[in-house]
Design an enzyme around this catalytic site. Structure first.
Site, PDB file in Angstrom:
ATOM      1  N   THR A  14      74.721 -15.835  20.982  1.00 14.42           N
ATOM      2  CA  THR A  14      74.540 -14.548  21.659  1.00 14.42           C
ATOM      3  C   THR A  14      73.539 -13.671  20.916  1.00 14.42           C
ATOM      4  O   THR A  14      73.344 -12.519  21.265  1.00 14.42           O
ATOM      5  CB  THR A  14      75.881 -13.786  21.751  1.00 14.42           C
ATOM      6  N   ALA A 251      76.212  -7.596  11.026  1.00 14.88           N
ATOM      7  CA  ALA A 251      76.449  -7.882  12.443  1.00 14.88           C
ATOM      8  C   ALA A 251      75.120  -8.219  13.085  1.00 14.88           C
ATOM      9  O   ALA A 251      74.061  -8.045  12.483  1.00 14.88           O
ATOM     10  CB  ALA A 251      77.072  -6.671  13.113  1.00 14.88           C
ATOM     11  N   LYS A 252      75.237  -8.688  14.325  1.00 15.87           N
ATOM     12  CA  LYS A 252      74.012  -9.111  15.015  1.00 15.87           C
ATOM     13  C   LYS A 252      73.029  -7.949  15.160  1.00 15.87           C
ATOM     14  O   LYS A 252      71.840  -8.159  15.323  1.00 15.87           O
ATOM     15  CB  LYS A 252      74.364  -9.721  16.370  1.00 15.87           C
ATOM     16  N   ARG A 253      73.536  -6.723  15.064  1.00 15.59           N
ATOM     17  CA  ARG A 253      72.618  -5.587  15.211  1.00 15.59           C
ATOM     18  C   ARG A 253      71.743  -5.362  13.967  1.00 15.59           C
ATOM     19  O   ARG A 253      70.742  -4.661  14.037  1.00 15.59           O
ATOM     20  CB  ARG A 253      73.397  -4.315  15.542  1.00 15.59           C
TER      21      ARG A 253
END
Ligand code: GLU
Length: 284
Positions: A14, A251-253
């Site tokens: 994702t 995190a992915k952010r």
């Protein structure tokens, strides 16, 4: 002598992998020393998963120097297997269709702060558990979309006391009731994280599940599903999450700390591995 472990790393495509993923993948690969290290692509969330993220994660893990056994298991290719597992649970009389929308659940829950909370937020209030069989059939015939939920109270009563073992925590008594009536098949896909992960860890012959401690509680649910599906219970080891200097988990952010951007900034794989293990400062 304990048998060499079979472990796995199970990312969801994702987004791009970041340092936290590198740590988790390395952790699993190390625990498999002398045994087998497997990879699984958890791509059942059709709205969020993208093939380009899958390509990127395979490339990034190989760049880091990790080696896994092939074939790689891709969850989207095994939906029939999860459906069969769901049917087994249905055969135990433990499932019911849930037609609620998110908004309906929110309205039913009311004051979120006061509602009983589970690890993933307020517990499902049970609206669809108690509707009449007639209304159920009517809604299904009408084509109303529905998820499938586990009747947790019934499942726990039937299963009795269950335990599992975490390498850090020791023996743990399973308390899946903290999740309430979890979703086992979503409206958009005939499975859910809990169901797919439990079935796959069994089918892949995983003997030691390693993953971040944010998923510790999920294991209570997985243990319950193992019971009804007649699956062996692997050993578990939930590791602490890698955190930045600010104490927050990656995190992915955190785009600057993706393996991709570190690589593009000229860092060598060994340096990135050191960063992932806190042995080298992470660039600001
Ligand atoms: N796919 C999950 C994630 O990316 C990991 C699941 C697991 O290790 O059980 O967070």
């Amino acid at each position: 002598m304990t048998e060499p472990a079979v472990t796995r790393f199970a990312p969801s495509p994702t987004g791009l992998l970041h340092l936290g993923h590198a740590y988790s993948a390395l952790f699993a690969a190390r625990r498999a020393a002398g045994g087998r290290f497997l990879l699984r692509i958890e791509d059942i969330d059709i709205a969020r998963c993208r093939p380009e993220f899958e390509d990127a994660l395979l490339e990034d893990l190989a760049w880091l120097g990790l080696a896994w056994e092939t074939p790689v298991r891709r969850q989207s290719e095994h939906l029939d297997v999860y459906e069969a597992a769901l049917a087994t649970l249905g055969g135990h009389g433990l499932l019911y269709p849930c037609f609620c929308t998110r908004k309906e659940i929110r309205d039913e829950v009311g004051d979120v702060a006061r509602a009983p909370q589970g690890p993933d937020g307020p517990l499902y209030p049970g609206t669809c558990r108690n509707i009449s069989p007639h209304l159920r059939e009517h809604r299904i015939a009408d084509g109303r979309p529905y998820a499938i939920r586990l009747d947790m109270t019934k499942a726990i009563a039937a299963a009795g006391r269950l335990t599992w073992t975490d390498r850090r925590e020791g023996p743990v008594v399973a308390h899946p009731e903290m999740f309430g009536d979890v979703v086992l098949a979503r409206k958009d896909t005939p499975t859910s994280y809990h169901l797919a992960v439990t079935v796959d860890d069994h089918l892949q012959g995983v003997t030691l599940v390693t993953r971040g401690e944010d998923l510790f509680h999920a294991t209570h649910v997985h243990r319950l599903l193992q019971h009804f599906l007649g699956l062996d219970t692997p050993e578990y080891e939930h590791h602490p999450l890698l955190r930045g200097a600010d104490g927050k988990r990656y995190a992915k952010r955190d785009l600057s700390l993706t393996l991709r951007s570190l690589r593009e900034a000229g860092h060598a794989p060994a340096d990135v591995m050191d960063m992932a293990q806190g042995r080298r400062p992470v660039p600001a």
